[in-house]
Design a protein around this motif. Structure first.
Motif, short mmCIF file in Angstrom:
data_model
loop_
_atom_site.label_atom_id
_atom_site.label_comp_id
_atom_site.label_asym_id
_atom_site.label_seq_id
_atom_site.Cartn_x
_atom_site.Cartn_y
_atom_site.Cartn_z
N GLN A 192 57.56 61.39 63.17
CA GLN A 192 58.32 61.71 64.37
C GLN A 192 58.70 63.19 64.37
N VAL A 193 58.80 63.74 65.56
CA VAL A 193 59.31 65.10 65.74
C VAL A 193 60.54 65.02 66.63
N GLU A 194 61.64 65.60 66.17
CA GLU A 194 62.90 65.59 66.91
C GLU A 194 63.29 67.01 67.30
N GLU A 195 64.23 67.10 68.25
CA GLU A 195 64.87 68.35 68.65
C GLU A 195 63.96 69.28 69.46
N ILE A 196 62.87 68.75 70.00
CA ILE A 196 62.09 69.53 70.98
C ILE A 196 62.81 69.44 72.32
N PRO A 197 63.21 70.57 72.93
CA PRO A 197 64.00 70.52 74.16
C PRO A 197 63.22 69.96 75.35
N ARG A 198 63.92 69.42 76.33
CA ARG A 198 63.30 68.76 77.48
C ARG A 198 62.50 69.73 78.34
N LEU A 199 62.77 71.02 78.24
CA LEU A 199 62.03 72.02 79.01
C LEU A 199 60.65 72.29 78.42
N VAL A 223 49.43 69.23 61.68
CA VAL A 223 50.20 68.04 61.33
C VAL A 223 49.58 66.80 61.96
N GLY A 224 49.44 66.80 63.29
CA GLY A 224 48.88 65.64 63.96
C GLY A 224 48.87 65.82 65.47
N ILE A 225 48.60 64.72 66.18
CA ILE A 225 48.47 64.71 67.64
C ILE A 225 49.56 63.83 68.25
N ILE A 226 50.15 64.30 69.34
CA ILE A 226 51.20 63.54 70.03
C ILE A 226 50.61 62.26 70.63
N GLU A 227 51.18 61.12 70.24
CA GLU A 227 50.75 59.83 70.79
C GLU A 227 51.68 59.33 71.87
N ASP A 228 52.98 59.60 71.71
CA ASP A 228 53.96 59.11 72.67
C ASP A 228 55.21 59.97 72.57
N PHE A 229 56.01 60.00 73.62
CA PHE A 229 57.26 60.76 73.58
C PHE A 229 58.21 60.22 74.65
N HIS A 230 59.50 60.42 74.42
CA HIS A 230 60.51 60.04 75.39
C HIS A 230 61.76 60.85 75.14
N LEU A 231 62.58 60.98 76.17
CA LEU A 231 63.85 61.70 76.02
C LEU A 231 64.85 60.82 75.29
N LYS A 232 65.61 61.43 74.39
CA LYS A 232 66.63 60.68 73.67
C LYS A 232 67.79 60.36 74.61
N SER A 233 68.75 59.59 74.12
CA SER A 233 69.83 59.08 74.96
C SER A 233 70.64 60.19 75.62
N ASN A 234 70.76 61.36 74.95
CA ASN A 234 71.52 62.44 75.56
C ASN A 234 70.71 63.22 76.60
N GLU A 239 62.07 62.78 71.62
CA GLU A 239 61.67 62.15 70.36
C GLU A 239 60.19 61.84 70.49
N ILE A 240 59.39 62.41 69.59
CA ILE A 240 57.94 62.39 69.74
C ILE A 240 57.30 61.64 68.57
N ASP A 241 56.36 60.76 68.89
CA ASP A 241 55.56 60.07 67.87
C ASP A 241 54.25 60.83 67.68
N VAL A 242 53.95 61.15 66.44
CA VAL A 242 52.77 61.96 66.13
C VAL A 242 51.85 61.19 65.18
N ARG A 243 50.57 61.08 65.55
CA ARG A 243 49.59 60.49 64.64
C ARG A 243 49.07 61.58 63.71
N LEU A 244 49.19 61.35 62.41
CA LEU A 244 48.83 62.36 61.41
C LEU A 244 47.33 62.60 61.33
N PHE A 245 46.94 63.84 61.11
CA PHE A 245 45.55 64.15 60.80
C PHE A 245 45.20 63.62 59.42
#
Length: 272
Positions: A192-199, A223-234, A239-245
């Motif tokens: 997972q990758v966290e703290e990427i801003p919504r912009l 590192v890998g390729i983005i498979e899915d992502f969504h905005l956190k509750s705030n 919050e991004i799901d990454v498939r590893l190379f």
């Protein structure tokens, strides 16, 4: 059962002696720091040797796959070299005597790899005798693996990226938006990758790289390729799901990365 009882009765004195002797050795090790340190050192050497032997057997049966990886790596390096223009090559290597790469690479072999728990580690066959120290980055030709956290004379332990305590700076390849690489302890193929801003321009299929902001990994390690992502509750960070190379369940040879400028940068940072 009767034979077992007869055996115990017959050799009761010998067995009692062995039991008391073992008990005294345990108490001696626990109560004397010198004996304890020697015992731990011997145990590490013994287990390291066993891991090396088992891994040598495994390596033999996987030589074809490792050779294919080397071919793929050489292909990638040649493609990257061909992509550089003649002008770029001249600007980089005009004076090779003054060219100073801050990163030094050491090859090593993985002799133990755990990936089924929440906090996983790897063991490699290079240690203090090979100038390996803590906070060395660990990668393969396919991508990031982890960070060295403990060393002995001939071996080093690596905190895997499949460890819930791991936190590594990464970025989107197509922009300078950066975040933190973590693992939720579930799928060994996804982190997972966290703290990427919504912009940030986040898209499925985009690539995640190291961002070069840390003192451990150079910029651009895949590192890998983005498979899915969504905005956190705030609603401010993704919050991004990454498939590893990397296939973290099958890691053979690795590169340990030393940042030659790490201590200098740490000293300047501590002077604040």
């Amino acid at each position: 059962m009767q034979q077992i009882i007869n055996f115990l009765i017959k050799y009761k004195n010998t067995l009692l002696f062995l039991f008391l002797f073992l008990l005294s050795v345990i108490f001696t090790i626990q109560s004397h720091s010198y004996h304890k340190s020697k015992f731990i050192s011997s145990a590490n050497f013994f287990t390291g040797g066993i891991y090396s032997w088992v891994n040598d057997v495994d390596m033999y049966f996987n030589l074809r796959e490792y050779n294919e990886r080397l071919v793929d790596e050489n292909k990638t390096l040649r493609e990257n070299l061909a992509a550089l223009t003649e002008v770029e090559l001249d600007s980089v290597f005009t004076d090779t005597t003054s060219y100073n790469d801050p990163y030094q690479f050491i090859t090593a072999k993985v002799i133990a790899n755990r990936y089924s728990k929440r906090d996983n580690f790897l063991l490699v066959n290079k240690g203090k005798a090979d100038s390996v120290a803590t906070d060395y980055g660990v990668i393969t030709s396919r991508g990031i693996v982890g960070i060295v956290d403990e060393t002995s004379q001939n071996y080093a332990r690596v905190i895997s990226i499949l460890n819930t305590n791991s936190a590594i700076n990464v970025k989107l390849k197509k922009s300078d938006h950066f975040g933190t690489l973590t693992w939720n302890g579930k799928d060994p193929n996804r982190v997972q990758v966290e703290e990427i801003p919504r912009l940030a321009p986040v898209k499925k299929g985009d690539t995640i790289h190291t961002d070069g902001r840390s003192l451990i990994f150079p910029k651009g390690i895949p590192v890998g390729i983005i498979e899915d992502f969504h905005l956190k509750s705030n609603q401010n960070y993704y919050e991004i799901d990454v498939r590893l190379f990397n296939d973290m369940t099958n890691v053979g040879y690795v590169y340990l990365i030393k940042n030659n400028n790490q201590e200098e940068i740490k000293n300047l940072d501590s002077n604040e």
